[in-house]
Design a protein around this motif. Structure first.
Motif, PDB file in Angstrom:
ATOM      1  N   GLN A 106       0.868  -1.175   0.000  1.00 52.70           N
ATOM      2  CA  GLN A 106       0.000   0.000   0.000  1.00 52.70           C
ATOM      3  C   GLN A 106       0.911   1.232   0.000  1.00 52.70           C
ATOM      4  O   GLN A 106       1.768   1.378   0.872  1.00 52.70           O
ATOM      5  N   THR A 107       0.711   2.086  -1.020  1.00 49.96           N
ATOM      6  CA  THR A 107       1.634   3.218  -1.210  1.00 49.96           C
ATOM      7  C   THR A 107       0.895   4.542  -1.211  1.00 49.96           C
ATOM      8  O   THR A 107      -0.325   4.606  -1.400  1.00 49.96           O
ATOM      9  N   SER A 108       1.680   5.604  -1.030  1.00 50.90           N
ATOM     10  CA  SER A 108       1.167   6.953  -1.225  1.00 50.90           C
ATOM     11  C   SER A 108       1.107   7.227  -2.729  1.00 50.90           C
ATOM     12  O   SER A 108       2.105   7.022  -3.448  1.00 50.90           O
ATOM     13  N   LEU A 111      -7.960   5.131   0.448  1.00 49.95           N
ATOM     14  CA  LEU A 111      -7.072   4.238  -0.297  1.00 49.95           C
ATOM     15  C   LEU A 111      -7.894   3.593  -1.405  1.00 49.95           C
ATOM     16  O   LEU A 111      -8.947   2.993  -1.141  1.00 49.95           O
ATOM     17  N   LYS A 142      -9.588   5.173   8.067  1.00 48.69           N
ATOM     18  CA  LYS A 142      -9.267   5.118   6.645  1.00 48.69           C
ATOM     19  C   LYS A 142     -10.467   4.536   5.903  1.00 48.69           C
ATOM     20  O   LYS A 142     -11.209   3.713   6.442  1.00 48.69           O
ATOM     21  N   LYS A 164     -11.324   2.487   2.302  1.00 45.90           N
ATOM     22  CA  LYS A 164     -10.751   1.769   1.153  1.00 45.90           C
ATOM     23  C   LYS A 164     -11.822   1.722   0.059  1.00 45.90           C
ATOM     24  O   LYS A 164     -12.845   1.045   0.198  1.00 45.90           O
ATOM     25  N   ARG A 208       3.584   2.717   2.489  1.00 43.52           N
ATOM     26  CA  ARG A 208       2.993   2.989   3.805  1.00 43.52           C
ATOM     27  C   ARG A 208       2.808   1.717   4.634  1.00 43.52           C
ATOM     28  O   ARG A 208       2.778   1.762   5.856  1.00 43.52           O
ATOM     29  N   ASP A 243      -5.383   9.616  -1.534  1.00 44.91           N
ATOM     30  CA  ASP A 243      -4.244   9.528  -0.622  1.00 44.91           C
ATOM     31  C   ASP A 243      -3.356   8.316  -0.899  1.00 44.91           C
ATOM     32  O   ASP A 243      -2.132   8.453  -1.011  1.00 44.91           O
ATOM     33  N   GLU A 244      -3.946   7.124  -0.936  1.00 43.49           N
ATOM     34  CA  GLU A 244      -3.135   5.913  -1.051  1.00 43.49           C
ATOM     35  C   GLU A 244      -3.721   5.002  -2.124  1.00 43.49           C
ATOM     36  O   GLU A 244      -4.882   5.129  -2.526  1.00 43.49           O
ATOM     37  N   ARG A 251      -4.250  10.349  -8.877  1.00 41.41           N
ATOM     38  CA  ARG A 251      -3.308  11.369  -8.409  1.00 41.41           C
ATOM     39  C   ARG A 251      -3.877  12.755  -8.648  1.00 41.41           C
ATOM     40  O   ARG A 251      -3.742  13.651  -7.794  1.00 41.41           O
ATOM     41  N   ARG A 301      10.037   2.936  -1.627  1.00 39.89           N
ATOM     42  CA  ARG A 301       9.203   3.685  -2.569  1.00 39.89           C
ATOM     43  C   ARG A 301       8.948   2.832  -3.809  1.00 39.89           C
ATOM     44  O   ARG A 301       9.811   2.078  -4.244  1.00 39.89           O
ATOM     45  N   GLN A 304      -3.504   0.763  -3.931  1.00 38.54           N
ATOM     46  CA  GLN A 304      -3.143  -0.649  -3.788  1.00 38.54           C
ATOM     47  C   GLN A 304      -3.614  -1.364  -5.034  1.00 38.54           C
ATOM     48  O   GLN A 304      -4.722  -1.151  -5.508  1.00 38.54           O
TER      49      GLN A 304
END
Length: 737
Positions: free
Chosen positions: A493-495, A677, A641, A643, A502, A696-697, A691, A718, A699
């Motif tokens: 799970q990334t920014s 997310l 959060k 999802k 993250r 925010d995140e 983006r 990253r 996956q």
């Protein structure tokens, strides 16, 4: 029967009587000792029998003898029945039954003795001592009560015999006391040998009567204890009669006041019958009350208390009888489960649910009730035995039955239509035993319940095969948990803005030694249905926390919880214990919950979630957008959060409405201060749109496929995405659990 034996004058003075040598000379009485005949001159049957029978048939009023005999037999029969109640009672009830049995036994024995005495014709004036007469009756009552308490208060058979012997001795004491009350104008003598024999016979027959009474209750044998008691009383009378010898005096007028004695005998008999009648009435009243109580208990044991329908036990017994009968081949059973009963309970309360069940049960009872048999198995489950195996007739019947369940039920000012899923199994095609038939009807019912477009399903052998396979797989899953054959894969799970990692979501994987990879969509529901989900969830939570404890300190691990786990009251304590044992800080653990898990019991779910957050663990709402109460869920529950479900991400590029929904969700989340997310990111275009919308995140496969912990530990800090998707980090894709 008790009487006296006399030596009456026979003819002219000085002439001997038939059984004794008594003569008078010059006004003086001379009494010679009785001499037994020599063996060679003994009459058939023996001189004792002749002596007894001569006295019985020549010196007694046979009508009185008959009346006494009836009283004796009736009294003994009633006494034995009451004594059996003494043996079966406890505490105060035993004392009460012992008192009643003693009164009946004493009255029967005393009145038998008294009537026989009044029927005796001694040939001399007779008087009765009232004190001793009354005393003899009291002896009979109190002695009988003591005997019944001794015999009925202890379980050993020796105490039964001991109590019976005491009863026999009581009868003997009453007999001889009554004989002392019988005053005649003559010379009285006693033969001690006969007295001893009389007492022994009475005690022996009494012991035998109470010894066999508790066990000999059915058939012709139930009268044996009563007959033994009668034999004891009769043998005591005749043997005691032989022991009592009266020699009349010369010049005394013979006979007694026969009319007065007759009236007295009738009065005594009436009083005795009234006492015995009271005992009989009490016995039968008690028996009727006991039968009514047993019937009520039997009905309660075999029927459902709410609806009055037969319960599972009664249904099984009826089905067994049907399948064992000649018409077994014309039998089918249907399993019924209400479709919206939980909704009725949750919306209107359990009182409304009970009313719905009662109304539907009454419809089942009236549904061709002369032919078929309906039962409530529990909850909202019903079952019926249909007395036909014709498929066309069954289809008509089941369709009519479905219409009955679809008819609305009035609940106060509201109406509810429960509906039902119905499964049908036919004997012997779908099962040749009761259990197999019922099981297959249930399988057909669950098949109907799983299909929203079908409410009626006939059993198909393929259903049985699927069930057998599921059971085998459930057994293998249990073994896999116990032997640590399961593994966890992790998806990154990334920014979205920076590509910074993250954390990871823990995804359960099971590689069966024979079947290969089993998808979570298959074995997770199997674990829930077979009671394995709590054990499985504990394993996943513990292993994920243990693996995450070895990662860099800024990375979190997300673990999914099922609805069943969320309803478990000990869940917060379980999470706390796992965190302590694995050493993972609470802030690095994230629990993912679906809306479906939350709405089953909102109050309970909210309480458990607050306890989890109090530990420092964060909570994410999984698959957001697919539930029917998403906005209310966000307002009610404290999520850290959101999802966004994969279905919205898939259509970002092609469906403007999906993009509009994503924008609305992101705006709502920002206003609530909750990060979002996006799941299922598989293309660069999707990532770029998210983006732009400031998600925010992210996956998905573009960012990283699920992989073992050894692989994800090499990803760095990253994820850089260029113009093409990232290569897979695990050999084969797998659906997220």
């Amino acid at each position: 029967m008790h009487a006296v034996r006399t030596r009456p004058q026979a003819g002219a003075p000085g002439a001997p009587c038939a059984q004794c040598q008594t003569h008078t000379a010059q006004g003086k009485l001379t009494r010679l000792r009785y001499q037994a005949p020599k063996p060679g001159n003994r009459a058939p049957g023996g001189w004792i029998s002749m002596r007894v029978f001569s006295c019985l048939f020549t010196e007694h009023n046979l009508w009185f003898v008959l009346l006494a005999a009836v009283m004796c037999v009736l009294g003994a029969t009633i006494t034995i029945r009451l004594y059996r109640l003494v043996s079966g009672a406890r505490g105060a009830a035993r004392l009460g039954w012992a008192f009643l049995a003693a009164v009946c036994a004493g009255a029967a024995v005393w009145t038998t003795h008294f009537i026989a005495m009044l029927g005796y014709e001694p040939g001399v004036p007779v008087q009765l001592d009232p004190g001793l007469t009354i005393a003899s009756g009291l002896i009979a009552i109190f002695g009988s009560g003591l005997a019944f308490l001794i015999a009925g208060s202890f379980s050993g058979r020796v105490f039964h015999a001991l109590g019976g012997a005491v009863f026999g001795l009581t009868v003997a004491a009453m007999h001889f006391t009554g004989m002392f009350a019988y005053r005649v104008d003559g010379i009285v003598s006693w033969d001690m040998a006969y007295i001893a024999a009389a007492i022994a016979l009475s005690a022996g027959f009494g012991a035998a009567a109470l010894y066999v009474a508790p066990n000999w209750k059915g058939g012709w044998r139930c009268m044996i204890p009563s007959l033994l008691m009668v034999a004891g009383i009769v043998s005591l009378h005749f043997t005691g009669m032989a022991a009592f010898i009266v020699t009349p005096l010369e010049g005394v007028e013979t006979g007694a006041d026969s009319p007065a004695f007759t009236a007295m005998a009738i009065a005594v008999a009436i009083a005795g019958f009234l006492i015995l009648g009271t005992g009989v009435a009490t016995y039968f009243i008690e028996q009727r009350m006991r039968e009514a109580s047993e019937d009520k208990l039997r009905h309660m044991a075999l029927h459902d208390p709410l609806t009055g329908l037969p319960n599972r036990t009664s249904f099984n017994a009826r089905l067994d009888a049907r399948l064992d009968g000649p018409l077994a081949h014309e039998t089918a059973i249907i399993a019924i489960d209400l479709n919206r009963f939980k909704e009725i309970n949750d919306s209107w309360g359990h009182a409304a649910g009970d009313q719905v069940l009662t109304v539907l049960a009454e419809r089942l009872r009236k549904f061709d009730g002369a032919r078929h048999f309906a039962a409530r198995l529990g909850g909202d489950e019903f079952c019926m035995i249909l007395k036909t195996a014709d498929v066309q007739e069954l289809e008509t019947l089941v369709q009519a039955l479905e219409n009955e369940f679809n008819r609305p039920v009035q609940c106060g000012d509201l109406e509810a239509a429960a509906g039902a899923s119905i499964g049908v199994a036919i004997f012997p095609r779908d099962g040749d035993t009761r259990d197999a038939l019922a099981r297959n009807a249930d399988l057909a019912m669950y098949k109907a319940k799983a299909d929203p477009l079908t409410n009626i399903c006939f059993y198909d052998p393929a259903l049985g095969e699927a069930v057998r396979e599921s059971r085998a797989l459930a057994s293998d899953l249990r073994q896999a948990i116990e032997s640590d054959q399961l593994t966890l894969h992790y998806q990154v799970q990334t920014s979205i803005g920076s590509g910074e990692i993250r954390g990871y979501e823990a995804l359960l994987r099971w590689t069966h030694p024979e079947r290969g990879n089993i998808p979570p969509s298959r074995f997770i529901p199997l674990a829930e249905a077979n009671g394995l989900i709590l054990q499985l969830g504990d394993w996943v939570l513990r292993r994920a926390c243990l693996d995450a404890a070895a990662w860099p300190s800024h990375l979190k691990v997300a673990v999914n919880l099922s609805a069943i786990q969320l309803t478990h009251i000990a869940l917060p304590q379980q999470i706390h214990q796992v965190l302590i044992e694995t050493g993972l800080p609470p802030a690095r653990l994230e629990i993912e919950l679906t809306e479906t898990a939350l709405i089953k019991d909102k109050a309970q779910s909210l309480h458990i979630m607050r306890q989890i957050k109090a530990l420092g663990v964060s909570i994410a709402l999984d698959d957001f957008g697919t539930g029917y109460s998403s906005l209310d869920t966000l307002r009610t529950f404290p999520f850290d959060k959101i999802k966004l479900d994969k279905s919205f991400t898939d259509e970002l590029k092609t469906d403007p409405r999906s993009l509009a929904v994503v924008r609305a969700v992101l705006t709502l989340a920002r206003s609530l201060g909750i990060p979002v997310l996006a799941e299922g990111i598989e293309t660069v275009e999707q990532l770029e749109l998210l983006r732009i919308e400031h998600c925010d995140e992210g996956q998905g496969y573009l960012l990283g496929r699920p992989a073992p912990k050894d692989v994800v530990s090499q990803l760095g800090q990253r994820i850089e995405v260029g113009g093409a998707p990232q290569p897979a980090q695990a050999p084969a894709p797998a659906k997220r659990a």
